[in-house]
Design a protein around this motif. Sequence first.
Motif, PDB file in Angstrom:
ATOM      1  N   ALA A  52     -48.363 -40.702  61.578  1.00 16.59           N
ATOM      2  CA  ALA A  52     -47.989 -39.373  61.095  1.00 16.59           C
ATOM      3  C   ALA A  52     -47.854 -39.372  59.575  1.00 16.59           C
ATOM      4  O   ALA A  52     -48.311 -38.431  58.890  1.00 16.59           O
ATOM      5  N   VAL A  53     -47.242 -40.430  59.024  1.00 17.60           N
ATOM      6  CA  VAL A  53     -47.109 -40.524  57.569  1.00 17.60           C
ATOM      7  C   VAL A  53     -48.465 -40.684  56.919  1.00 17.60           C
ATOM      8  O   VAL A  53     -48.776 -40.037  55.904  1.00 17.60           O
ATOM      9  N   ALA A  54     -49.318 -41.561  57.486  1.00 21.60           N
ATOM     10  CA  ALA A  54     -50.657 -41.766  56.927  1.00 21.60           C
ATOM     11  C   ALA A  54     -51.477 -40.487  56.985  1.00 21.60           C
ATOM     12  O   ALA A  54     -52.208 -40.151  56.031  1.00 21.60           O
ATOM     13  N   ASN A  55     -51.330 -39.750  58.074  1.00 18.30           N
ATOM     14  CA  ASN A  55     -52.083 -38.501  58.214  1.00 18.30           C
ATOM     15  C   ASN A  55     -51.597 -37.446  57.235  1.00 18.30           C
ATOM     16  O   ASN A  55     -52.390 -36.626  56.729  1.00 18.30           O
ATOM     17  N   ALA A  56     -50.314 -37.462  56.916  1.00 17.83           N
ATOM     18  CA  ALA A  56     -49.765 -36.475  55.978  1.00 17.83           C
ATOM     19  C   ALA A  56     -50.280 -36.698  54.559  1.00 17.83           C
ATOM     20  O   ALA A  56     -50.473 -35.738  53.800  1.00 17.83           O
ATOM     21  N   PHE A  57     -50.509 -37.952  54.203  1.00 19.30           N
ATOM     22  CA  PHE A  57     -50.940 -38.258  52.845  1.00 19.30           C
ATOM     23  C   PHE A  57     -52.459 -38.366  52.710  1.00 19.30           C
ATOM     24  O   PHE A  57     -53.011 -38.079  51.644  1.00 19.30           O
ATOM     25  N   TRP A  58     -53.121 -38.783  53.783  1.00 15.94           N
ATOM     26  CA  TRP A  58     -54.576 -38.904  53.681  1.00 15.94           C
ATOM     27  C   TRP A  58     -55.225 -38.705  55.043  1.00 15.94           C
ATOM     28  O   TRP A  58     -55.700 -37.646  55.367  1.00 15.94           O
ATOM     29  N   ALA A  59     -55.231 -39.756  55.845  1.00 13.52           N
ATOM     30  CA  ALA A  59     -55.830 -39.709  57.178  1.00 13.52           C
ATOM     31  C   ALA A  59     -55.221 -40.834  58.005  1.00 13.52           C
ATOM     32  O   ALA A  59     -54.748 -41.834  57.447  1.00 13.52           O
ATOM     33  N   PRO A  60     -55.223 -40.702  59.347  1.00  8.71           N
ATOM     34  CA  PRO A  60     -54.680 -41.779  60.189  1.00  8.71           C
ATOM     35  C   PRO A  60     -55.420 -43.094  59.958  1.00  8.71           C
ATOM     36  O   PRO A  60     -56.625 -43.108  59.701  1.00  8.71           O
TER      37      PRO A  60
ATOM     38  N   PHE B  75     -42.540 -50.064  69.678  1.00  9.28           N
ATOM     39  CA  PHE B  75     -43.931 -50.152  69.229  1.00  9.28           C
ATOM     40  C   PHE B  75     -44.579 -48.774  69.199  1.00  9.28           C
ATOM     41  O   PHE B  75     -45.242 -48.398  68.222  1.00  9.28           O
ATOM     42  N   ALA B  76     -44.373 -47.987  70.268  1.00 12.48           N
ATOM     43  CA  ALA B  76     -44.946 -46.645  70.311  1.00 12.48           C
ATOM     44  C   ALA B  76     -44.332 -45.749  69.237  1.00 12.48           C
ATOM     45  O   ALA B  76     -45.054 -45.037  68.521  1.00 12.48           O
ATOM     46  N   MET B  77     -43.012 -45.787  69.120  1.00 12.91           N
ATOM     47  CA  MET B  77     -42.321 -44.943  68.141  1.00 12.91           C
ATOM     48  C   MET B  77     -42.752 -45.286  66.713  1.00 12.91           C
ATOM     49  O   MET B  77     -43.065 -44.394  65.910  1.00 12.91           O
ATOM     50  N   THR B  78     -42.802 -46.589  66.390  1.00 10.32           N
ATOM     51  CA  THR B  78     -43.190 -47.012  65.046  1.00 10.32           C
ATOM     52  C   THR B  78     -44.641 -46.651  64.756  1.00 10.32           C
ATOM     53  O   THR B  78     -44.981 -46.200  63.655  1.00 10.32           O
ATOM     54  N   GLY B  79     -45.504 -46.847  65.747  1.00  9.29           N
ATOM     55  CA  GLY B  79     -46.918 -46.536  65.541  1.00  9.29           C
ATOM     56  C   GLY B  79     -47.168 -45.058  65.310  1.00  9.29           C
ATOM     57  O   GLY B  79     -47.917 -44.682  64.392  1.00  9.29           O
ATOM     58  N   PHE B  80     -46.537 -44.217  66.117  1.00  9.51           N
ATOM     59  CA  PHE B  80     -46.708 -42.772  65.930  1.00  9.51           C
ATOM     60  C   PHE B  80     -46.175 -42.336  64.560  1.00  9.51           C
ATOM     61  O   PHE B  80     -46.787 -41.509  63.880  1.00  9.51           O
ATOM     62  N   ALA B  81     -45.017 -42.891  64.171  1.00  6.23           N
ATOM     63  CA  ALA B  81     -44.447 -42.533  62.873  1.00  6.23           C
ATOM     64  C   ALA B  81     -45.362 -42.975  61.732  1.00  6.23           C
ATOM     65  O   ALA B  81     -45.577 -42.236  60.757  1.00  6.23           O
ATOM     66  N   LEU B  82     -45.900 -44.172  61.843  1.00 10.09           N
ATOM     67  CA  LEU B  82     -46.803 -44.685  60.813  1.00 10.09           C
ATOM     68  C   LEU B  82     -48.043 -43.820  60.681  1.00 10.09           C
ATOM     69  O   LEU B  82     -48.455 -43.461  59.561  1.00 10.09           O
TER      70      LEU B  82
END
Length: 215
Positions: free
Chosen positions: A85-93, A76-83
Motif C-alpha cells: 500500500a505504501v509502495a503503491n501510494a508513492f509509485w507502484a506496488p 506476514f499478510a498484514m506487513t505485506g499488504f501495508a508495504l
Amino acid sequence: MALLFSPECAPFAIAAAILVGLTAIEMLAMVMGFSMTEFLGKPELHGHDGILAYLSWLNLGGVPLLILMMLTLGFFAMTGFALQAVANAFWAPLPSFIAVIPAALATIPMVRASSRTVARLVPHDETYAVDLDALLGRTAEVSIGPLDQGLPGRVRVKDQHGNWHVLRARAAKGEGPLAIGASVLLVDHKANVFIAIPAPVDPTDADNQSLREQQ
C-alpha cells in the motif's frame, strides 16, 4: 481494494486465506469437542541443534504450534499488504518476489515479541502435565457446551497449584444438558474425557444470595 487482489499481493493474500481457514477449522473443531491447538501441541526442542535450536528464538516450543503458525501468517499478510500500500501510494506496488523479503524480515521480530506475550497470557492447559485423577472431585466451569451424553464439550478447572486446565467433558448418564457457564463437578474420566455432574450448591452462597434478594 483492487490492490488486495493484485498479483503483487498474491503471497500475502494466500497467507491471509490460510489464516482464515485455520481459524475456521479450529472453531469448528472446538464446537465438536476437539482442538487442533492441543493436537499439534508444543514442539519439544530441548537437546536439538541446528535450525531447530534457532527456531526456539521465535519461541517455538513456548506456545502451541498452531498459535505460532497463525501469528506468522497474520503478521506476514498484514506487513505485506501495508508495504504494498505504501509502495503503491508513492509509485507502484513492488513485484511480489521482492516484497516478500522485507515482509518476512519484519515478521520475524513481530512473531517473537507477540509469542512471548501470548506465552505469558495463555493459561497452562496442558492436561498431560498433570495426573488426571488429581482433577477428580474439583469444580469446573462449562466453557463449550452444553454438556450432554453426545460429543464432548469443554470445561475449565483449576488444579491444586492454581494452574488452569481446559478439559474435554460429557454429562454423566442420566443428567440433563449442562449449560455454558454452569458449575460442574468432575466425578470420573474415561481416557481423557471427564464425566461431569451439576456442582452441589454451597449453602453459604445460597444464604448470601437470599439476603441480597431480600435487600
